[in-house]
Design a protein around this motif. Sequence first.
Motif, PDB file in Angstrom:
ATOM      1  N   ALA A  12      -5.411  13.031  -2.737  1.00 29.74           N
ATOM      2  CA  ALA A  12      -4.142  13.565  -2.542  1.00 29.74           C
ATOM      3  C   ALA A  12      -3.194  12.658  -3.041  1.00 29.74           C
ATOM      4  CB  ALA A  12      -3.784  13.958  -1.112  1.00 29.74           C
ATOM      5  N   TRP A  13      -3.306  11.359  -2.726  1.00 29.46           N
ATOM      6  CA  TRP A  13      -2.328  10.385  -2.968  1.00 29.46           C
ATOM      7  C   TRP A  13      -2.394  10.143  -4.391  1.00 29.46           C
ATOM      8  CZ3 TRP A  13       1.637   9.314  -0.329  1.00 29.46           C
ATOM      9  CH2 TRP A  13       1.272   9.318   1.355  1.00 29.46           C
ATOM     10  N   ASN A  14      -3.127  10.360  -5.470  1.00 31.24           N
ATOM     11  CA  ASN A  14      -3.179  10.391  -6.870  1.00 31.24           C
ATOM     12  C   ASN A  14      -2.472  11.579  -7.428  1.00 31.24           C
ATOM     13  OD1 ASN A  14      -4.239   8.029  -7.207  1.00 31.24           O
ATOM     14  ND2 ASN A  14      -6.367   8.959  -6.850  1.00 31.24           N
ATOM     15  N   GLN A  15      -2.090  12.521  -6.753  1.00 27.97           N
ATOM     16  CA  GLN A  15      -1.230  13.870  -7.340  1.00 27.97           C
ATOM     17  C   GLN A  15      -0.090  13.570  -7.630  1.00 27.97           C
ATOM     18  OE1 GLN A  15      -1.993  17.239  -4.668  1.00 27.97           O
ATOM     19  NE2 GLN A  15      -4.212  16.918  -4.609  1.00 27.97           N
ATOM     20  N   ASP A  16       0.415  14.387  -8.696  1.00 25.76           N
ATOM     21  CA  ASP A  16       1.971  14.093  -8.733  1.00 25.76           C
ATOM     22  C   ASP A  16       2.655  14.645  -7.591  1.00 25.76           C
ATOM     23  OD1 ASP A  16       1.585  13.241 -11.541  1.00 25.76           O
ATOM     24  OD2 ASP A  16       1.545  15.255 -12.091  1.00 25.76           O
ATOM     25  N   GLY A  17       3.859  13.862  -7.363  1.00 23.10           N
ATOM     26  CA  GLY A  17       4.671  14.202  -6.122  1.00 23.10           C
ATOM     27  C   GLY A  17       4.167  13.632  -4.807  1.00 23.10           C
ATOM     28  N   CYS A  59      -1.721  -0.281   1.178  1.00 20.82           N
ATOM     29  CA  CYS A  59      -0.536  -0.840   0.889  1.00 20.82           C
ATOM     30  C   CYS A  59       0.147   0.112   0.109  1.00 20.82           C
ATOM     31  CB  CYS A  59      -0.710  -2.047  -0.041  1.00 20.82           C
ATOM     32  SG  CYS A  59      -1.451  -1.786  -1.484  1.00 20.82           S
ATOM     33  N   GLY A  60       0.072   1.092  -0.520  1.00 16.76           N
ATOM     34  CA  GLY A  60       0.627   2.140  -1.141  1.00 16.76           C
ATOM     35  C   GLY A  60       1.468   1.264  -2.239  1.00 16.76           C
ATOM     36  N   ASP A  61       2.638   1.596  -2.474  1.00 19.14           N
ATOM     37  CA  ASP A  61       3.702   1.153  -3.538  1.00 19.14           C
ATOM     38  C   ASP A  61       4.200  -0.219  -3.218  1.00 19.14           C
ATOM     39  OD1 ASP A  61       5.533   2.059  -1.578  1.00 19.14           O
ATOM     40  OD2 ASP A  61       6.214   3.511  -2.905  1.00 19.14           O
ATOM     41  N   GLY A  62       3.714  -0.886  -1.970  1.00 16.74           N
ATOM     42  CA  GLY A  62       4.195  -2.179  -1.366  1.00 16.74           C
ATOM     43  C   GLY A  62       5.313  -2.117  -0.785  1.00 16.74           C
ATOM     44  N   VAL A  75       0.076 -12.899   0.290  1.00 18.78           N
ATOM     45  CA  VAL A  75      -0.111 -10.973   0.706  1.00 18.78           C
ATOM     46  C   VAL A  75      -1.388 -10.777  -0.400  1.00 18.78           C
ATOM     47  CG1 VAL A  75       0.571  -8.910   1.278  1.00 18.78           C
ATOM     48  CG2 VAL A  75       1.681 -10.860   2.042  1.00 18.78           C
ATOM     49  N   ALA A  76      -2.395  -9.980  -0.112  1.00 21.32           N
ATOM     50  CA  ALA A  76      -3.200  -9.215  -1.143  1.00 21.32           C
ATOM     51  C   ALA A  76      -3.029  -7.817  -0.715  1.00 21.32           C
ATOM     52  CB  ALA A  76      -4.469  -9.730  -1.025  1.00 21.32           C
ATOM     53  N   GLY A  77      -2.799  -6.863  -1.702  1.00 15.52           N
ATOM     54  CA  GLY A  77      -2.488  -5.493  -1.445  1.00 15.52           C
ATOM     55  C   GLY A  77      -3.697  -4.803  -1.850  1.00 15.52           C
ATOM     56  N   VAL A  78      -4.191  -3.743  -1.003  1.00 18.63           N
ATOM     57  CA  VAL A  78      -5.241  -2.960  -1.355  1.00 18.63           C
ATOM     58  C   VAL A  78      -5.084  -1.529  -0.861  1.00 18.63           C
ATOM     59  CG1 VAL A  78      -7.687  -2.768  -0.750  1.00 18.63           C
ATOM     60  CG2 VAL A  78      -6.838  -5.122  -0.175  1.00 18.63           C
ATOM     61  N   ASP A  79      -5.575  -0.818  -1.870  1.00 17.42           N
ATOM     62  CA  ASP A  79      -5.373   0.699  -1.949  1.00 17.42           C
ATOM     63  C   ASP A  79      -6.485   1.372  -2.509  1.00 17.42           C
ATOM     64  OD1 ASP A  79      -2.446   2.341  -0.680  1.00 17.42           O
ATOM     65  OD2 ASP A  79      -3.894   3.457  -1.949  1.00 17.42           O
ATOM     66  N   ALA A  80      -6.752   2.783  -2.187  1.00 19.77           N
ATOM     67  CA  ALA A  80      -7.766   3.420  -2.680  1.00 19.77           C
ATOM     68  C   ALA A  80      -7.025   4.071  -3.968  1.00 19.77           C
ATOM     69  CB  ALA A  80      -8.460   4.380  -1.717  1.00 19.77           C
ATOM     70  N   SER A  81      -5.837   4.221  -4.147  1.00 17.88           N
ATOM     71  CA  SER A  81      -5.051   4.979  -5.027  1.00 17.88           C
ATOM     72  C   SER A  81      -4.722   4.093  -6.232  1.00 17.88           C
ATOM     73  CB  SER A  81      -4.009   5.541  -4.455  1.00 17.88           C
ATOM     74  OG  SER A  81      -3.212   6.308  -5.463  1.00 17.88           O
ATOM     75  N   LEU A  85      -1.061   1.707  -6.488  1.00 18.58           N
ATOM     76  CA  LEU A  85      -1.202   0.172  -7.062  1.00 18.58           C
ATOM     77  C   LEU A  85      -0.518  -0.064  -8.289  1.00 18.58           C
ATOM     78  CD1 LEU A  85      -5.101  -0.452  -6.400  1.00 18.58           C
ATOM     79  CD2 LEU A  85      -2.819  -1.286  -4.914  1.00 18.58           C
ATOM     80  N   ALA A  86      -0.232   1.021  -9.244  1.00 23.70           N
ATOM     81  CA  ALA A  86       0.469   0.884 -10.370  1.00 23.70           C
ATOM     82  C   ALA A  86       1.963   0.922  -9.943  1.00 23.70           C
ATOM     83  CB  ALA A  86       0.099   1.914 -11.196  1.00 23.70           C
ATOM     84  N   ALA A  87       2.261   1.854  -9.010  1.00 28.65           N
ATOM     85  CA  ALA A  87       3.856   1.653  -8.369  1.00 28.65           C
ATOM     86  C   ALA A  87       4.079   0.380  -8.066  1.00 28.65           C
ATOM     87  CB  ALA A  87       3.948   2.771  -7.539  1.00 28.65           C
ATOM     88  N   LEU A  88       3.102  -0.122  -7.169  1.00 30.18           N
ATOM     89  CA  LEU A  88       3.207  -1.531  -6.597  1.00 30.18           C
ATOM     90  C   LEU A  88       3.547  -2.636  -7.820  1.00 30.18           C
ATOM     91  CD1 LEU A  88       1.713  -3.304  -3.678  1.00 30.18           C
ATOM     92  CD2 LEU A  88       2.305  -4.670  -5.700  1.00 30.18           C
ATOM     93  N   ALA A  89       2.784  -2.612  -8.816  1.00 29.79           N
ATOM     94  CA  ALA A  89       2.965  -3.409  -9.978  1.00 29.79           C
ATOM     95  C   ALA A  89       4.027  -3.282 -10.522  1.00 29.79           C
ATOM     96  CB  ALA A  89       1.690  -3.331 -10.875  1.00 29.79           C
ATOM     97  N   GLU A  90       4.733  -1.970 -10.645  1.00 32.60           N
ATOM     98  CA  GLU A  90       5.954  -2.162 -11.282  1.00 32.60           C
ATOM     99  C   GLU A  90       7.072  -2.892 -10.522  1.00 32.60           C
ATOM    100  OE1 GLU A  90       7.073   1.964 -11.716  1.00 32.60           O
ATOM    101  OE2 GLU A  90       5.294   2.557 -12.781  1.00 32.60           O
ATOM    102  N   ARG A  91       7.092  -3.114  -9.327  1.00 32.55           N
ATOM    103  CA  ARG A  91       8.140  -3.638  -8.335  1.00 32.55           C
ATOM    104  C   ARG A  91       7.617  -5.187  -8.259  1.00 32.55           C
ATOM    105  NH1 ARG A  91      11.607  -0.161  -6.078  1.00 32.55           N
ATOM    106  NH2 ARG A  91      12.487  -2.109  -4.787  1.00 32.55           N
ATOM    107  N   ALA A  92       6.370  -5.455  -8.278  1.00 36.15           N
ATOM    108  CA  ALA A  92       5.928  -6.931  -8.010  1.00 36.15           C
ATOM    109  C   ALA A  92       4.633  -7.141  -8.628  1.00 36.15           C
ATOM    110  CB  ALA A  92       5.725  -7.088  -6.573  1.00 36.15           C
ATOM    111  N   ALA A  93       4.692  -7.407  -9.872  1.00 35.35           N
ATOM    112  CA  ALA A  93       3.585  -7.722 -10.804  1.00 35.35           C
ATOM    113  C   ALA A  93       2.605  -8.781 -10.367  1.00 35.35           C
ATOM    114  CB  ALA A  93       3.686  -7.771 -12.451  1.00 35.35           C
TER     115      ALA A  93
END
Length: 198
Positions: A12-17, A59-62, A75-81, A85-93
């Motif tokens: 579900a978290w990997n779906q658009d929207g 962690c979702g998008d951080g 802090v280490a972020g962990v998420d199954a999606s 994680l890609a959204a988090l990396a866009e804000r805090a690589a």
Amino acid sequence: MTTVHPQDVIDAWNQDGAAASIHPTRGISENAYWASGQAQAELLAQDIPAGAKVMDFGCGDGRVAIPLRDLGYDVAGVDASPRMLAALAERAASLPVFQSDGSDFGKHLGRRKFDAVYCLAVLIHHSYEAGEQLIARLRAVVRKGGLLILDWPTADQPAEASEWIGVTTWSPDQQDNITTRLGLVRRDLDRPWAVYQA
């Protein structure tokens, strides 16, 4: 009743929207969304020792991990999606992350332990069985004397979520049985989540 499996939540978290559903404040504004994460990070910092090694599981998008890191935590972020994680990396690589549903911590961590692990708005999406398994896995990566912080709401009439965006609630007895078995002692704190010492 339909049982929600961990893979249902991941899919579900990997779906658009899906990102629009991540937190109620996102419906207000992006600023409100990120401000809510800052407020939660500041509240976590009241209990987690300064400079501690911390895992944000789910962690979702951080939203919380980024401001907590900015407060001086390791802090280490962990998420199954991977999408989250890609959204988090866009804000805090530079914030270290890895993809996991909690079942493969050994692969990612070896014998590494954390001073604190927090898990916010994750257990609400899982069945009792999956939630209990996840809590045991999270406990296993908390060092002795460390903190495990769980957002698992209680209810007078607890019930399991029947869809991924639903909310599983727990009875205090369910929580006590699980945490006692895992060697966790609840700290008496007025927080929107439960804080346990290992």
